[in-house]
Design an enzyme around this catalytic site. Structure first.
Site: not given
Ligand code: NDP
Length: 245
Positions: A143, A156
């Site tokens: 991030s 975070y």
């Molecule tokens: P979302 O919340 O849309 O997606 C997060 C994903 O992580 C979901 O598919 C969720 O699936 C999965 N997840 C959460 N907990 C678990 C778990 N215990 N086991 C397996 N899967 C899990 O957010 P983003 O797409 O934005 O996030 C993706 C990555 O990008 C993250 O690492 C985030 O920190 C990073 N990021 C995002 C930014 C943004 O602005 N969007 C900026 C910087 C970094 P489910 O709940 O079905 O398990």
């Protein structure tokens, strides 16, 4: 499912929404076989069906990245089915922001478990397989919070600093054989901020996230890193909105 010999097998954690979902769609459009992992299997099932209907190749497994055995099973099942794992994308992440003095210990633990242990478990599961082949690519999603800290985001950001450190350490150790890539998104449309329970942090994030790029922008960066020749490692990328964070 019979894959072509040169078709990359790409595993994606957190593929049920946001960046993981967009990445799965884009990589499949580019002929890669994607293996989708997350907890919400109903979403994964639908996504895999949509990818197949569009002519792509995908399967899915329920996965909780906080459980090392679960991650191991996810990886080994894909390896058994397809004979190889070419790319592992450790993307799953959570961001329940709050000030430290709100003492939300359970949320701190959840961020550490998903964002740090989840990435480590992903590495642990694929590394022995890739070391045997002396090939493969591990892509970790950090991030802009891996480079700077702001109020409510201390834990975070700590998890994302950790992802950056782990990724660089891994690159130094195994980079001769295995490509190691850090992708750091800026504000990107997704469900990430939905999990913020602290009202003030939630309101501040809403403002902070007013300018966001589509998750496809991050997917394109990931695709770029994957399609480079085997002797080219795109080790680090930051992708953010032109007019935002
Ligand atoms: P979302 O919340 O849309 O997606 C997060 C994903 O992580 C979901 O598919 C969720 O699936 C999965 N997840 C959460 N907990 C678990 C778990 N215990 N086991 C397996 N899967 C899990 O957010 P983003 O797409 O934005 O996030 C993706 C990555 O990008 C993250 O690492 C985030 O920190 C990073 N990021 C995002 C930014 C943004 O602005 N969007 C900026 C910087 C970094 P489910 O709940 O079905 O398990």
């Amino acid at each position: 499912m019979q894959l072509q010999e040169n078709q990359k097998v790409v595993l994606i954690t957190g593929a049920s929404s946001g960046i993981g979902e967009a990445t799965a769609r884009l990589l499949a459009q580019h002929g890669m076989h994607v293996v989708l992992g997350a907890r919400r299997t109903d979403r994964l099932e639908l996504l895999a069906a949509q990818i197949r209907a569009a002519g792509g190749s995908a399967d899915f497994h329920g996965l909780d990245v906080t459980d090392a055995d679960d991650v191991q099973t996810f990886v080994l099942a894909a390896h058994k089915q397809h004979g190889r794992v070419d790319v592992m994308i450790n993307n799953a992440g959570v961001m329940p922001l709050s000030r430290l003095d709100a003492l939300k210990l359970k949320e701190w633990d959840r961020m550490l478990d998903v964002n740090v242990r989840g990435v480590l478990y992903g590495i642990a599961a694929v590394l022995p397989l890739m070391q045997v082949r002396r090939a493969g690519q591990i892509i970790n999603i950090a991030s802009i919070g891996a480079y700077t800290v702001s109020p409510t985001a201390a834990v975070y950001c700590a998890t994302k600093f950790a992802v950056a450190a782990i990724t660089e350490g891994l690159r130094q150790e195994v980079g001769g054989d295995i490509r190691v890539t850090l992708v750091s998104p800026g504000v990107t449309e997704s469900e990430l901020a939905d999990g913020i329970s602290d009202e003030q942090a939630r309101a501040e994030m809403k403002e902070f996230r007013k300018v966001a790029i589509a998750p496809d922008a991050i997917a394109r960066a990931i695709l770029f890193a994957i399609v480079q020749p085997a002797d080219v490692d795109v080790s680090e990328m930051v992708v953010r909105p032109t007019a935002g964070h």
